[in-house]
Scaffold this active site. Structure first.
Site, PDB file in Angstrom:
ATOM      1  N   GLU A 141      -3.728  44.078  -9.504  1.00 42.23           N
ATOM      2  CA  GLU A 141      -4.946  43.388  -9.085  1.00 42.23           C
ATOM      3  C   GLU A 141      -4.706  42.787  -7.715  1.00 42.23           C
ATOM      4  OE1 GLU A 141      -6.728  40.015 -11.170  1.00 42.23           O
ATOM      5  OE2 GLU A 141      -6.245  41.106 -13.010  1.00 42.23           O
ATOM      6  N   ASP A 175     -10.537  29.782  -9.584  1.00 43.99           N
ATOM      7  CA  ASP A 175      -9.089  29.743  -9.408  1.00 43.99           C
ATOM      8  C   ASP A 175      -8.537  28.336  -9.342  1.00 43.99           C
ATOM      9  OD1 ASP A 175      -8.146  32.526  -9.206  1.00 43.99           O
ATOM     10  OD2 ASP A 175      -9.640  32.627  -7.614  1.00 43.99           O
ATOM     11  N   TYR A 217     -10.640  41.762 -19.685  1.00 42.08           N
ATOM     12  CA  TYR A 217      -9.728  40.707 -19.261  1.00 42.08           C
ATOM     13  C   TYR A 217      -9.971  39.520 -20.186  1.00 42.08           C
ATOM     14  CZ  TYR A 217      -7.474  37.607 -15.725  1.00 42.08           C
ATOM     15  OH  TYR A 217      -6.670  36.734 -15.045  1.00 42.08           O
TER      16      TYR A 217
END
Lengths: 414, 270
Positions: free
Chosen positions: B45, B56, B172
């Protein structure tokens, strides 16, 4: 209140709006949308009755609509000030904060988080949380903490925990990023009180509805006082909550011009070389894009990176704007204009000196536009979104740098 | 079968490392990707840095800032991908606005077309929920890219079904609420999430907080077909700068070995 389902999908305003958030938050915003429909739109369990009663008893509503005599004779048209500076806390922000904290309580949430730029929304949220006995944590950029110290102390006094955000330029954009991250971590027991008509659906619609009391009152007050509607309503626009709050009740009155005054900062341009915008005028010069959960007009570079914005007013210093306001501007229903830092400071001093009202620097932008306001008509309502006590330190500093007509000497302790 | 799907089929337990492209310099990334592949990465990734990375945590935020400061842009990112000669599929992880603004005309098509042409195999867009993904999904299908979605601990019921209808490549699985970042333990929510996804017809890779071989082993032993790890690699780059390759390779190997060690106790997929 307008129809929440108008348009192709809930929360879409033309091409704008939507729900661009991390997956972890999607169930929370669905839950919030459901609560918004039940309690706000349908007054379930008497939510709206309680909200209005608390706005009256705790907030001090209705706020006055005052004829500003000196300004009116200066401009040759009648200026009416919608005095949101007299709302508890000194700004319109309490309308939304009280609504959302009460809603969180109805939803069974235990904890409140909020972002703040100028500190007005953080202060309002801290007050509402203390009033309704909820834990409250506020995210604020370090740069903003330094330029808005009185509000920092007020939040602490109301029992809120303050979380300084040091990333980036340390202003509202970074504080919002951090609050969204915190919400993604604690979403199950926490409500995130967004401070403006921005973010993912249902926030832009819900915050507008909580703020729409401003325009609803002003409309009624004009009719009672003068038996007519104003020719124009003028409000400053950063994220756009006082703007939408003032405009919403007039959107369907085609004869009433709606003017959103943005922060022109030190120049109405985007500097690709330096990767910054020396202004906060996303309605005037922004391009469509996605930030903080919504598609809207943004200050960005050609790659789509969000730019650092600038305004002398911390509360307007933001690279985005509410999606509904962006749509109303595209539809030519709202006219977006801007005034620069200098004009805003002059207007700050003018209102202080001639009307005895010290306005917030945000509000000073709306007031400054009156100088160019020949086409506004005979009767003009200006939303005085907040009072300027919080800005005194910056005003002293910024005034000393400039030659502002009629500004008093700030060197009183020399 | 897509190259990402094939990479999962080729191994008993896949390792999907993340690094931010351009961290600490645009020239450093190619060697980092080769080191990760040499250490056993099955898919890599690559983060395309966006100025407002709301999903994040601090580690990757800092990496993104370093990459932006060093001049990484979408065009340079695609050039970098074009120049990479590695035999692992590459997935671009970025935020929606960069995809939307790419090219002369606003919209998702130009980026997806350029991404496919440059050799990317898929996209992960952490601020694009399935509800807003119609146009991007259509463009990815048209250009043969997988569109990977994240499933959070809070994704359940109808929403989970909608995500699983649309996801391709792998799903994911977000191990815990919150943002990306290395943690000391494997979340209990992982077991619960894997159980909810037992019926999914794509491989399940668990990420958010995976930082060592033992985590990788536990996750695979709990039933996952792969692990995603980012902050542990980004930390190495933060510390070693342009001289990170050896340690990236060694850490990838540790995680890969951990993942493979989890295969024996892994329950049969129903």
């Amino acid at each position: 209140m307008s129809d929440v389902d108008a348009g192709e999908r809930p929360g879409k305003f033309g091409e704008y709006g939507g729900q661009y958030v991390p997956e972890a938050l999607m169930p929370a915003i669905s839950e919030l949308d459901d609560a918004y429909r039940r309690y706000v739109l349908n007054n379930e369990d008497g939510f709206m009755d309680e909200f209005r009663a608390r706005l009256r008893d705790f907030g001090g509503r209705p706020t006055p609509l005052q004829h500003a005599e000196t300004l009116s004779s200066r401009y040759g048209f009648d200026v009416y000030l919608k005095r949101e500076d007299l709302l508890h806390g000194g700004a319109h922000k309490l309308n939304n904060a009280l609504g959302q904290v009460l809603l969180a309580k109805y939803m069974g949430k235990e904890r409140i988080i909020a972002e703040t730029g100028a500190g007005q929304h953080g202060t309002a949220t801290a007050m509402a949380s203390a009033h309704l006995d909820m834990d409250c944590e506020v995210f604020m950029g370090e740069r903003d903490i330094n330029r808005q110290r009185p509000n920092v102390f007020r939040m602490r006094l109301n029992g809120a925990e303050l979380n300084p955000v040091s990333t980036g330029s340390g202003t509202l954009k970074e504080a919002t990023n951090e609050a969204m991250r915190e919400w993604a971590t604690t979403v199950e027991d926490t409500h995130y009180v967004i401070g403006s008509v921005v973010g993912p659906h249902p926030f832009p619609t819900m915050v507008r509805d909580f703020q729409s009391v401003i325009g609803t009152e002003a409309r009624r007050q004009m009719e009672e006082k003068l038996g007519c509607l104003p020719n124009s309503v003028v409000a400053c626009a950063g994220g756009g909550s006082n703007t939408m709050g003032a405009f919403d009740a007039f959107v369907d009155d085609d004869a009433v011009s709606l003017v959103a005054v943005e922060a022109g900062g030190s120049g109405l341009k985007i500097d690709e070389e330096e990767d910054l915008a020396p202004n906060s005028a996303s309605l005037s010069i922004g391009e469509e894009g996605v930030l903080h959960g919504a598609r809207t007009k943004l200050l960005q570079n050609s790659d789509g990176q969000i730019l650092e914005s600038h305004s002398v007013s911390a509360g307007l210093d933001y690279a985005g704007v509410g999606p509904e306001l962006a749509d109303l501007v595209d539809d030519d229903r709202v006219r977006a204009v801007s005034v620069d830092d200098d004009a805003a400071l002059s207007a700050f001093h003018r209102l202080s000196r001639t009307e005895g009202i010290i306005p917030a620097l945000e509000t000073s932008h709306a007031l400054a536009y009156l100088e160019d306001g020949a086409e506004l008509g005979e009767k003009v309502v200006v939303n005085v979104s907040g009072r300027g006590d919080k800005d005194l330190e910056s005003v002293v500093e910024e005034t000393e740098k400039r030659d502002i007509e009629g500004a008093p000497s700030m060197g009183v302790f020399e | 079968m897509s190259s990402i799907r094939a990479a999962f089929e080729d191994t008993d337990a896949a390792l999907v490392p993340y690094i931010t492209a351009g961290d600490p310099t645009p020239d450093a990334t190619a060697a980092q990707v080769r080191a990760l592949a040499a250490g056993g990465a099955d898919v890599v990734e690559l983060g395309l840095p966006f100025s407002e990375p709301i999903a994040d945590g601090p580690t990757i935020q800092n990496a993104i800032q370093r990459a932006l400061d060093a001049g990484m842009t979408p065009d340079r990112f695609l050039d970098l991908v074009r120049g990479l000669d590695v035999d692992v599929p590459l997935v671009c992880m970025t935020y929606f606005n960069l995809i939307y603004q790419y090219g002369q005309e606003r919209g998702v098509e130009p980026f997806v077309e350029a991404a496919a042409e440059a050799g990317l195999s898929g996209l992960i867009v952490p601020d694009l929920p399935v509800e807003e993904s119609d146009a991007l999904k259509a463009a990815c299908d048209a250009h043969g890219l997988d569109l990977v979605f994240i499933v959070a601990p809070t994704t359940r019921g109808d929403r989970l079904d909608r995500v699983l209808e649309r996801v391709s490549g792998f799903v994911y699985v977000q191990a815990r609420l919150g943002t990306t970042g290395a943690r000391a333990d494997v979340s209990d929510q992982t077991h619960d999430s894997l159980a909810r996804l037992a019926e999914a017809d794509v491989p399940r890779a668990v990420g958010f907080g995976v930082s060592n071989g033992e985590h990788a082993r536990e996750i695979v032993a709990a039933g996952a077909e792969g692990v995603v790890a980012g902050s542990v690699f980004v930390d190495i780059i933060a510390e070693r700068g342009t001289d990170a390759a050896d340690e990236l390779e060694a850490t990838a190997r540790e995680l890969k070995e951990g993942a493979v060690a989890g295969v024996a106790p892994r329950p049969e997929r129903t």
